[in-house]
Design a protein around this motif. Structure first.
Motif, PDB file in Angstrom:
ATOM      1  N   GLY A  75       0.822  -1.204   0.000  1.00  0.00           N
ATOM      2  CA  GLY A  75       0.000   0.000   0.000  1.00  0.00           C
ATOM      3  C   GLY A  75       0.850   1.245   0.000  1.00  0.00           C
ATOM      4  O   GLY A  75       2.059   1.211  -0.206  1.00  0.00           O
ATOM      5  N   VAL A  76       0.199   2.376   0.245  1.00  0.00           N
ATOM      6  CA  VAL A  76       0.868   3.679   0.297  1.00  0.00           C
ATOM      7  C   VAL A  76       1.148   4.010   1.757  1.00  0.00           C
ATOM      8  O   VAL A  76       0.263   3.929   2.612  1.00  0.00           O
ATOM      9  N   PHE A  77       2.386   4.409   2.030  1.00  0.00           N
ATOM     10  CA  PHE A  77       2.787   4.729   3.394  1.00  0.00           C
ATOM     11  C   PHE A  77       3.296   6.160   3.465  1.00  0.00           C
ATOM     12  O   PHE A  77       4.148   6.572   2.679  1.00  0.00           O
ATOM     13  N   ILE A  88       6.344  -5.097  15.379  1.00  0.00           N
ATOM     14  CA  ILE A  88       6.018  -5.306  13.969  1.00  0.00           C
ATOM     15  C   ILE A  88       7.259  -5.763  13.211  1.00  0.00           C
ATOM     16  O   ILE A  88       8.300  -5.108  13.246  1.00  0.00           O
ATOM     17  N   THR A  89       7.141  -6.885  12.497  1.00  0.00           N
ATOM     18  CA  THR A  89       8.173  -7.327  11.556  1.00  0.00           C
ATOM     19  C   THR A  89       7.635  -7.067  10.159  1.00  0.00           C
ATOM     20  O   THR A  89       6.717  -7.759   9.701  1.00  0.00           O
ATOM     21  N   PRO A  90       8.158  -6.049   9.466  1.00  0.00           N
ATOM     22  CA  PRO A  90       7.595  -5.686   8.163  1.00  0.00           C
ATOM     23  C   PRO A  90       8.017  -6.649   7.068  1.00  0.00           C
ATOM     24  O   PRO A  90       9.137  -7.174   7.061  1.00  0.00           O
ATOM     25  N   VAL A  91       7.094  -6.883   6.135  1.00  0.00           N
ATOM     26  CA  VAL A  91       7.344  -7.708   4.955  1.00  0.00           C
ATOM     27  C   VAL A  91       7.029  -6.828   3.755  1.00  0.00           C
ATOM     28  O   VAL A  91       5.866  -6.542   3.470  1.00  0.00           O
ATOM     29  N   PHE A  92       8.067  -6.387   3.061  1.00  0.00           N
ATOM     30  CA  PHE A  92       7.895  -5.371   2.021  1.00  0.00           C
ATOM     31  C   PHE A  92       7.593  -6.006   0.669  1.00  0.00           C
ATOM     32  O   PHE A  92       8.483  -6.468  -0.044  1.00  0.00           O
ATOM     33  N   VAL A  93       6.311  -6.014   0.324  1.00  0.00           N
ATOM     34  CA  VAL A  93       5.842  -6.419  -0.999  1.00  0.00           C
ATOM     35  C   VAL A  93       4.736  -5.438  -1.376  1.00  0.00           C
ATOM     36  O   VAL A  93       3.835  -5.175  -0.578  1.00  0.00           O
ATOM     37  N   GLY A  94       4.789  -4.884  -2.596  1.00  0.00           N
ATOM     38  CA  GLY A  94       3.760  -3.946  -3.015  1.00  0.00           C
ATOM     39  C   GLY A  94       3.831  -2.615  -2.290  1.00  0.00           C
ATOM     40  O   GLY A  94       2.820  -1.933  -2.122  1.00  0.00           O
ATOM     41  N   PHE A  95       5.014  -2.200  -1.874  1.00  0.00           N
ATOM     42  CA  PHE A  95       5.208  -0.985  -1.072  1.00  0.00           C
ATOM     43  C   PHE A  95       5.278   0.244  -1.973  1.00  0.00           C
ATOM     44  O   PHE A  95       5.914   0.239  -3.025  1.00  0.00           O
ATOM     45  N   HIS A  96       4.623   1.316  -1.533  1.00  0.00           N
ATOM     46  CA  HIS A  96       4.709   2.607  -2.221  1.00  0.00           C
ATOM     47  C   HIS A  96       4.790   3.697  -1.166  1.00  0.00           C
ATOM     48  O   HIS A  96       4.093   3.642  -0.141  1.00  0.00           O
ATOM     49  N   ALA A  97       5.639   4.688  -1.411  1.00  0.00           N
ATOM     50  CA  ALA A  97       5.732   5.839  -0.512  1.00  0.00           C
ATOM     51  C   ALA A  97       6.184   7.051  -1.312  1.00  0.00           C
ATOM     52  O   ALA A  97       6.909   6.917  -2.305  1.00  0.00           O
ATOM     53  N   PRO A  98       5.785   8.249  -0.882  1.00  0.00           N
ATOM     54  CA  PRO A  98       6.303   9.464  -1.529  1.00  0.00           C
ATOM     55  C   PRO A  98       7.818   9.548  -1.392  1.00  0.00           C
ATOM     56  O   PRO A  98       8.413   8.972  -0.471  1.00  0.00           O
ATOM     57  N   GLU A  99       8.426  10.272  -2.294  1.00  0.00           N
ATOM     58  CA  GLU A  99       9.895  10.348  -2.333  1.00  0.00           C
ATOM     59  C   GLU A  99      10.474  10.855  -1.022  1.00  0.00           C
ATOM     60  O   GLU A  99      11.490  10.331  -0.538  1.00  0.00           O
ATOM     61  N   ILE A 115      13.563  -4.337  -1.119  1.00  0.00           N
ATOM     62  CA  ILE A 115      12.194  -3.879  -0.915  1.00  0.00           C
ATOM     63  C   ILE A 115      11.372  -4.201  -2.163  1.00  0.00           C
ATOM     64  O   ILE A 115      11.734  -3.800  -3.271  1.00  0.00           O
ATOM     65  N   GLY A 116      10.267  -4.923  -1.971  1.00  0.00           N
ATOM     66  CA  GLY A 116       9.347  -5.186  -3.072  1.00  0.00           C
ATOM     67  C   GLY A 116       8.393  -4.017  -3.233  1.00  0.00           C
ATOM     68  O   GLY A 116       7.614  -3.715  -2.320  1.00  0.00           O
ATOM     69  N   CYS A 117       8.449  -3.338  -4.364  1.00  0.00           N
ATOM     70  CA  CYS A 117       7.700  -2.103  -4.580  1.00  0.00           C
ATOM     71  C   CYS A 117       6.491  -2.326  -5.478  1.00  0.00           C
ATOM     72  O   CYS A 117       6.513  -3.177  -6.363  1.00  0.00           O
ATOM     73  N   ARG A 118       5.467  -1.506  -5.268  1.00  0.00           N
ATOM     74  CA  ARG A 118       4.233  -1.657  -6.027  1.00  0.00           C
ATOM     75  C   ARG A 118       4.381  -1.187  -7.472  1.00  0.00           C
ATOM     76  O   ARG A 118       3.674  -1.645  -8.355  1.00  0.00           O
ATOM     77  N   ASP A 119       5.304  -0.255  -7.719  1.00  0.00           N
ATOM     78  CA  ASP A 119       5.412   0.359  -9.039  1.00  0.00           C
ATOM     79  C   ASP A 119       6.861   0.695  -9.343  1.00  0.00           C
ATOM     80  O   ASP A 119       7.717   0.736  -8.451  1.00  0.00           O
ATOM     81  N   GLU A 120       7.129   0.920 -10.622  1.00  0.00           N
ATOM     82  CA  GLU A 120       8.494   1.200 -11.069  1.00  0.00           C
ATOM     83  C   GLU A 120       9.020   2.493 -10.463  1.00  0.00           C
ATOM     84  O   GLU A 120      10.211   2.614 -10.166  1.00  0.00           O
ATOM     85  N   GLY A 121       8.144   3.483 -10.289  1.00  0.00           N
ATOM     86  CA  GLY A 121       8.590   4.758  -9.736  1.00  0.00           C
ATOM     87  C   GLY A 121       9.165   4.613  -8.347  1.00  0.00           C
ATOM     88  O   GLY A 121      10.200   5.216  -8.014  1.00  0.00           O
ATOM     89  N   THR A 122       8.511   3.816  -7.502  1.00  0.00           N
ATOM     90  CA  THR A 122       9.021   3.595  -6.145  1.00  0.00           C
ATOM     91  C   THR A 122      10.336   2.829  -6.185  1.00  0.00           C
ATOM     92  O   THR A 122      11.267   3.126  -5.427  1.00  0.00           O
ATOM     93  N   THR A 123      10.438   1.861  -7.083  1.00  0.00           N
ATOM     94  CA  THR A 123      11.686   1.104  -7.227  1.00  0.00           C
ATOM     95  C   THR A 123      12.834   2.031  -7.599  1.00  0.00           C
ATOM     96  O   THR A 123      13.930   1.953  -7.022  1.00  0.00           O
ATOM     97  N   VAL A 124      12.602   2.931  -8.544  1.00  0.00           N
ATOM     98  CA  VAL A 124      13.646   3.875  -8.967  1.00  0.00           C
ATOM     99  C   VAL A 124      14.045   4.786  -7.814  1.00  0.00           C
ATOM    100  O   VAL A 124      15.238   5.049  -7.591  1.00  0.00           O
ATOM    101  N   ARG A 125      13.065   5.265  -7.057  1.00  0.00           N
ATOM    102  CA  ARG A 125      13.376   6.132  -5.916  1.00  0.00           C
ATOM    103  C   ARG A 125      14.258   5.410  -4.906  1.00  0.00           C
ATOM    104  O   ARG A 125      15.187   5.998  -4.338  1.00  0.00           O
ATOM    105  N   VAL A 249       2.872   7.880 -11.625  1.00  0.00           N
ATOM    106  CA  VAL A 249       3.810   6.794 -11.351  1.00  0.00           C
ATOM    107  C   VAL A 249       3.149   5.590 -10.697  1.00  0.00           C
ATOM    108  O   VAL A 249       3.623   4.457 -10.833  1.00  0.00           O
ATOM    109  N   ARG A 250       2.040   5.787  -9.993  1.00  0.00           N
ATOM    110  CA  ARG A 250       1.395   4.673  -9.294  1.00  0.00           C
ATOM    111  C   ARG A 250       0.892   3.598 -10.256  1.00  0.00           C
ATOM    112  O   ARG A 250       0.683   2.459  -9.863  1.00  0.00           O
TER     113      ARG A 250
END
Length: 302
Positions: A75-77, A88-99, A115-125, A249-250
């Motif tokens: 989701g979006v954080f 909390i033990t986080p499991v990062f899949v589908g993660f999105h956050a502002p830069e 980190i598993g990201c929801r979109d290419e934009g988050t991966t690039v960031r 980007v989303r």
């Protein structure tokens, strides 16, 4: 050890509090609840019982003081979700956050890379800051395909507001025989208390589940500007058309599967689109989640 399911209380959304004060109600995006539904489905896929799951409010994460839990960070954080408590033990899949959030939390994110990201934009960031990252897409793409298709043609037009507004001009492009069998669904949840308490969080999720059931039961075609309508409907096996005022980007992962039409391209819309087979995407998502859950469970219990 519990298995956390993200829910959404909007505790830090001051605009919602203002709307409630000024108008007596406000509207929340039901797409958030699509992610809760997907997380529950994935846990069940891996044999997690419902009594092993626990609801955890994304918008009050730092205040969580319940049992130790793994938490799928799909989701979006926003900055208000950090820092995560020790339970909390986080499991990062589908993660999105502002830069700016990624920059502020980069040391924490490095501890949990890749980190598993929801979109290419988050991966690039992430990668621009030296954080190992890869793109998974959203967990709603792992929802199961519907078992039966409806016999009678029906277009469901599912829209929101703000960035989720459907450009009205698109109605000029819809063929009359399709539009005559169309119904409109407003994909927002009206709320009269702020923030969402546990009862309202569950009510919103149940409402979204009811909409999902309707899509599966009725839709032969879905028209939407919304990410968390398009992705689940593709997973259900429903032909889907995405129309938006503009791209962002989303949608960079979803756009690999479906074209995104903006007003300058409405004359190019295929109103008889094929069903998109997301079987490979679904299998990849489940494999990634399974591996990450095993690793996180080992880390949390060792």
């Amino acid at each position: 050890m519990k298995f956390g399911v993200l829910t959404f209380g909007y505790d830090s959304f001051t605009s919602f509090a203002d709307q409630l004060a000024n108008h007596g109600f406000y509207e929340a995006n039901l797409g958030d609840n699509a992610q809760s539904i997907a997380i529950r489905h994935i846990y069940r896929h891996f044999g997690v019982r419902d009594d092993q799951m626990i609801d955890i409010n994304r918008d009050a994460l730092p205040q969580y003081d319940g049992e130790p839990a793994l938490l799928l960070m799909n989701g979006v954080f926003y900055q208000s979700a950090f820092p995560l408590p020790a339970a909390i033990t986080p499991v990062f899949v589908g993660f999105h956050a502002p830069e700016h959030v990624i920059k502020e939390q980069q040391d924490f994110l490095r501890k949990h890379q890749p980190i598993g990201c929801r979109d290419e934009g988050t991966t690039v960031r992430m990668r621009n800051l030296g954080i190992e990252a890869f793109t998974t897409g959203c967990l709603t793409l792992a929802l199961p395909r519907r078992e039966q298709e409806p016999k009678n043609p029906k277009l469901l037009i599912v829209y929101g507001s703000g960035a989720g507004r459907l450009p009205p001009i698109v109605f000029r492009s819809i063929p009359e025989n399709i539009l005559s069998k169309a119904e409109l669904i407003y994909h927002r949840f009206h709320a009269s208390r702020f923030p969402f308490d546990l009862e309202m969080r569950r009510e919103a999720e149940l409402y979204e589940e009811a909409l999902f059931a309707r899509y599966r039961r009725e839709a032969t075609l879905v028209l939407t500007p919304l990410h968390h309508v398009a992705a689940p409907c593709m997973a259900f096996g429903i032909p889907t058309i995405i129309c938006r005022d503009g791209n962002d980007v989303r949608f960079s992962f979803v756009e690999k599967l479906l074209p995104i039409y903006t007003p300058d391209k409405f004359d190019q819309i295929n109103w008889n689109p094929p069903m998109i087979d997301v079987g490979v995407v679904r299998a990849d998502l489940l494999r990634v989640v399974g591996n990450k859950l095993i690793a996180a469970l080992h880390r949390a219990t060792s």
